[in-house]
Write a protein that holds these residues in place. Structure first.
Motif, PDB file in Angstrom:
ATOM      1  N   VAL A 123      14.691  59.076 -37.651  1.00 21.48           N
ATOM      2  CA  VAL A 123      15.833  59.634 -36.931  1.00 21.48           C
ATOM      3  C   VAL A 123      15.387  60.620 -35.859  1.00 21.48           C
ATOM      4  N   VAL A 124      14.368  61.435 -36.153  1.00 17.56           N
ATOM      5  CA  VAL A 124      13.990  62.493 -35.218  1.00 17.56           C
ATOM      6  C   VAL A 124      12.927  62.047 -34.230  1.00 17.56           C
ATOM      7  N   ILE A 125      12.500  60.809 -34.306  1.00 19.72           N
ATOM      8  CA  ILE A 125      11.460  60.355 -33.379  1.00 19.72           C
ATOM      9  C   ILE A 125      12.108  59.714 -32.156  1.00 19.72           C
ATOM     10  N   PRO A 126      11.909  60.288 -30.981  1.00 19.01           N
ATOM     11  CA  PRO A 126      12.435  59.655 -29.774  1.00 19.01           C
ATOM     12  C   PRO A 126      11.478  58.544 -29.326  1.00 19.01           C
ATOM     13  N   ASN A 137      15.518  71.361 -33.016  1.00 19.71           N
ATOM     14  CA  ASN A 137      14.485  72.163 -32.356  1.00 19.71           C
ATOM     15  C   ASN A 137      13.148  72.031 -33.057  1.00 19.71           C
ATOM     16  N   ALA A 138      13.218  72.009 -34.394  1.00 20.29           N
ATOM     17  CA  ALA A 138      11.979  71.926 -35.164  1.00 20.29           C
ATOM     18  C   ALA A 138      11.767  70.489 -35.619  1.00 20.29           C
ATOM     19  N   GLY A 139      11.798  69.562 -34.664  1.00 20.91           N
ATOM     20  CA  GLY A 139      11.745  68.141 -34.997  1.00 20.91           C
ATOM     21  C   GLY A 139      10.570  67.754 -35.868  1.00 20.91           C
ATOM     22  N   LEU A 140       9.414  68.261 -35.484  1.00 22.32           N
ATOM     23  CA  LEU A 140       8.208  67.886 -36.204  1.00 22.32           C
ATOM     24  C   LEU A 140       8.216  68.415 -37.631  1.00 22.32           C
ATOM     25  N   LEU A 141       8.696  69.648 -37.771  1.00 24.80           N
ATOM     26  CA  LEU A 141       8.741  70.249 -39.113  1.00 24.80           C
ATOM     27  C   LEU A 141       9.697  69.467 -40.006  1.00 24.80           C
ATOM     28  N   VAL A 193      -1.389  71.458 -36.338  1.00 29.13           N
ATOM     29  CA  VAL A 193      -1.145  72.776 -35.740  1.00 29.13           C
ATOM     30  C   VAL A 193      -1.918  72.913 -34.431  1.00 29.13           C
ATOM     31  N   GLY A 194      -3.091  72.272 -34.367  1.00 27.98           N
ATOM     32  CA  GLY A 194      -3.848  72.286 -33.120  1.00 27.98           C
ATOM     33  C   GLY A 194      -3.021  71.749 -31.958  1.00 27.98           C
ATOM     34  N   VAL A 195      -2.335  70.633 -32.204  1.00 25.58           N
ATOM     35  CA  VAL A 195      -1.479  70.040 -31.169  1.00 25.58           C
ATOM     36  C   VAL A 195      -0.344  70.992 -30.822  1.00 25.58           C
ATOM     37  N   LEU A 196       0.231  71.596 -31.856  1.00 26.28           N
ATOM     38  CA  LEU A 196       1.363  72.502 -31.621  1.00 26.28           C
ATOM     39  C   LEU A 196       0.937  73.687 -30.765  1.00 26.28           C
ATOM     40  N   ILE A 197      -0.275  74.206 -31.000  1.00 21.28           N
ATOM     41  CA  ILE A 197      -0.769  75.327 -30.203  1.00 21.28           C
ATOM     42  C   ILE A 197      -0.905  74.902 -28.738  1.00 21.28           C
ATOM     43  N   ARG A 253       9.110  70.637 -30.803  1.00 24.90           N
ATOM     44  CA  ARG A 253      10.001  69.519 -30.452  1.00 24.90           C
ATOM     45  C   ARG A 253       9.149  68.356 -29.968  1.00 24.90           C
ATOM     46  N   LEU A 254       9.414  67.164 -30.475  1.00 26.52           N
ATOM     47  CA  LEU A 254       8.556  66.042 -30.103  1.00 26.52           C
ATOM     48  C   LEU A 254       8.643  65.735 -28.606  1.00 26.52           C
ATOM     49  N   ASP A 255       9.845  65.903 -28.021  1.00 20.35           N
ATOM     50  CA  ASP A 255       9.998  65.665 -26.579  1.00 20.35           C
ATOM     51  C   ASP A 255       9.061  66.569 -25.783  1.00 20.35           C
ATOM     52  N   ASP A 256       8.998  67.864 -26.203  1.00 15.05           N
ATOM     53  CA  ASP A 256       8.146  68.815 -25.486  1.00 15.05           C
ATOM     54  C   ASP A 256       6.672  68.470 -25.680  1.00 15.05           C
ATOM     55  N   ILE A 257       6.331  68.083 -26.885  1.00 14.73           N
ATOM     56  CA  ILE A 257       4.931  67.749 -27.148  1.00 14.73           C
ATOM     57  C   ILE A 257       4.496  66.578 -26.275  1.00 14.73           C
ATOM     58  N   VAL A 258       5.368  65.566 -26.169  1.00 13.25           N
ATOM     59  CA  VAL A 258       5.035  64.422 -25.322  1.00 13.25           C
ATOM     60  C   VAL A 258       4.973  64.855 -23.866  1.00 13.25           C
ATOM     61  N   ALA A 259       5.920  65.700 -23.447  1.00 11.50           N
ATOM     62  CA  ALA A 259       5.936  66.155 -22.054  1.00 11.50           C
ATOM     63  C   ALA A 259       4.655  66.913 -21.721  1.00 11.50           C
ATOM     64  N   ALA A 260       4.105  67.637 -22.709  1.00 16.85           N
ATOM     65  CA  ALA A 260       2.887  68.410 -22.460  1.00 16.85           C
ATOM     66  C   ALA A 260       1.686  67.494 -22.232  1.00 16.85           C
TER      67      ALA A 260
END
Lengths: 172, 321
Positions: B92-95, B111-115, B163-167, B173-180
């Motif tokens: 559900v939370v994976i775009p 907001n905390a999609g990954l969590l 956590v490395g990726v999150l840093i 948010r998965l959208d933000d992580i992909v955007a990064a």
């Protein structure tokens, strides 16, 4: 450790693109030896006469008692085989048959052949007892009817005349 | 917030799509395993065996639903449902593609999609543990115990490598992580983290070489030994949908999500997920199963310290740079 993993993955990936070894059975069949012994067949001469003369030697040779032969006299006006007799009935129980090929070896006229055909599955026991209507081939071979198999009868003569040297051997 | 009917349509669509992908993932796994072993794989049902999943489905539906006499009937029935529900809910939370205007591809966007995703995935072990427990068999119980222990030990290292990726991305948010990852996918910046994550998701989904919970050579079928028919199918669906979820997660976190030249984002995402799924199958065709004690010591003594070190170095580099 990573190096070994990569080697392993490389090996499997090479296999992935290799041609398959499986034979897709009903579509393609495994090549069989020329001398493969499948189901029986009774052949015909070039002129269409049956080669089988109903001598029953195959029945005698069969170690599994699978073959039954009943001979009958040929009608001289309309012969089925070039000999005196023909196979009025020639049955083989393919469930008993061990495909040893002794019948083929025993056949004096070379009428009996074991073919390449091996797909003999069926659902009843009766349907696997094959009679002459299924076994006698429709095709003619290019083998001519043998002529002058026996030398002509020239009256009774001493053995020495017919077969020189035979007497000497007999005495010794 | 979107209209409720749109959410409903999306949810039903997602479930159906996941079932379809599951069905064909299974077919392709069998096909590809065959190819790896110089076989053809299933090729009797339909052209190239493409109807095999439907034949399997029909077979499973008509199988007798057996419940062992000594089983705990309620939990026995509930456990496969938990497994399947959790696997489906995780998606559900994976775009699957960037949101364009008011239309969103994913169903939920917390907001905390990954969590949330990690929390849902952790629930999956309940389905396995309860199923193995409720069957009242020694093999099922052993399988369930192994699965629980394995999931717990590998989840730690997995979360730590995340956590490395999150840093780097500065968001959960998965959208933000992909955007990064628009320019460089994180696998380039975090090769060790990506490797640890890959190993952990293989272990989390109970796939070879970490498929000890269902090690058929020693545990018959592991936790689903006693299950038959549709309930067995549910466990299978859960396992494969979990694979899809984990492959999507790996794509989003390390492979740059839907970023790629020329092709539309959805296609890039699908291609990357398919590549990761192929890697799963490839691994299964290549590696032998771990011994259980080695599995445990590998998780705790190698992966966890390595993930911690990776995290430490990443944090230090981000702070100092």
């Amino acid at each position: 450790m990573l190096k070994e993993l990569v080697i392993g993955l490389e090996t499997t990936l090479k296999n992935f693109f290799r041609p398959k070894v499986t034979i897709a059975y009903p579509e393609e069949k495994k090549p069989r030896s020329e001398r493969f012994r499948g189901r029986h067949e009774l052949r015909r001469y070039a002129n269409g006469l049956e080669m089988c003369i109903g001598c029953e030697l195959c029945q005698v040779a069969c170690p599994a008692n699978a073959i039954t032969v009943q001979a009958a006299e040929n009608d001289p006006a309309n012969p089925r085989s070039p000999g005196e007799r023909y196979a009025y009935e020639w049955r083989v129980d393919l469930l008993r048959c061990i495909f040893c090929g002794f019948c083929e070896e025993a056949c004096p006229t070379g009428a009996l052949r074991l073919t390449q055909e091996f797909e003999l599955a069926d659902v009843t026991r009766q349907s696997l007892v094959w009679g002459r209507e299924k076994l006698v081939s429709d095709q003619r071979t290019d083998i001519p009817v043998p002529e002058a198999v026996y030398p002509e009868f020239r009256g009774h003569q001493p053995l020495a005349v017919i077969q020189p040297g035979a007497q000497g051997r007999g005495e010794a | 917030m979107e209209a409720w009917w749109l959410l409903l349509v999306k949810s039903v669509g997602l479930v159906l799509l996941l079932f379809l992908i599951f069905a064909y993932l299974m077919l392709f796994e069998r096909k590809f395993l065959g190819f790896f072993q110089l076989r053809h794989g299933p090729n009797r049902t339909g052209p190239w065996g493409l109807l095999q999943p439907f034949a399997d489905a029909v077979k499973l539906v008509f199988k007798e639903d057996i419940i062992p006499a000594s089983a705990d009937r309620l939990i026995y029935r509930l456990a496969p449902m938990i497994s399947l529900f959790v696997a489906l809910a995780a998606y559900v939370v994976i775009p699957v593609a960037p949101s364009s205007g008011s239309f969103r591809w994913g169903i939920a966007d917390p907001n905390a999609g990954l969590l949330l995703l990690l929390a849902i995935l952790s629930l999956g072990v309940y389905g396995i543990a309860l199923g193995g427990w409720a069957s009242q068999g020694k093999y099922t119980l052993l399988g369930a115990l192994r699965s629980t222990a394995q999931a717990i030990s590998y989840e730690l290292a997995m979360a730590m490598s995340l956590v490395g990726v999150l840093i780097l991305a500065g968001s959960v948010r998965l959208d933000d992580i992909v955007a990064a990852q628009a320019r460089v996918p994180f696998i380039v910046l975090q090769p060790v983290g990506a490797l640890i994550f890959l190993i952990c998701i293989v272990a989390e989904t109970n796939r070879a070489p970490f498929d000890l919970p269902e090690g058929e050579t020693e545990l018959v079928g592991g936790y689903h030994t006693e299950y038959s028919g549709l309930r067995f199918a549910m466990y299978y669906m859960a396992e494969y949908i979990n694979m899809i979820v984990m492959a999507s997660l790996l794509t989003h976190l390390y492979l740059g999500g839907w970023h790629g030249p020329l092709l539309p984002p959805v296609v890039w995402f699908a291609l990357k997920v398919a590549a990761v799924l192929f890697l799963f199958i490839w691994l299964r065709a290549t590696l032998p199963r771990f011994r259980y004690d080695r599995l445990m010591s590998f998780g705790w003594k190698v992966l966890l310290p390595l993930a911690a070190l990776n995290l430490l170095v990443t944090a230090a580099v981000v702070v100092l740079a």
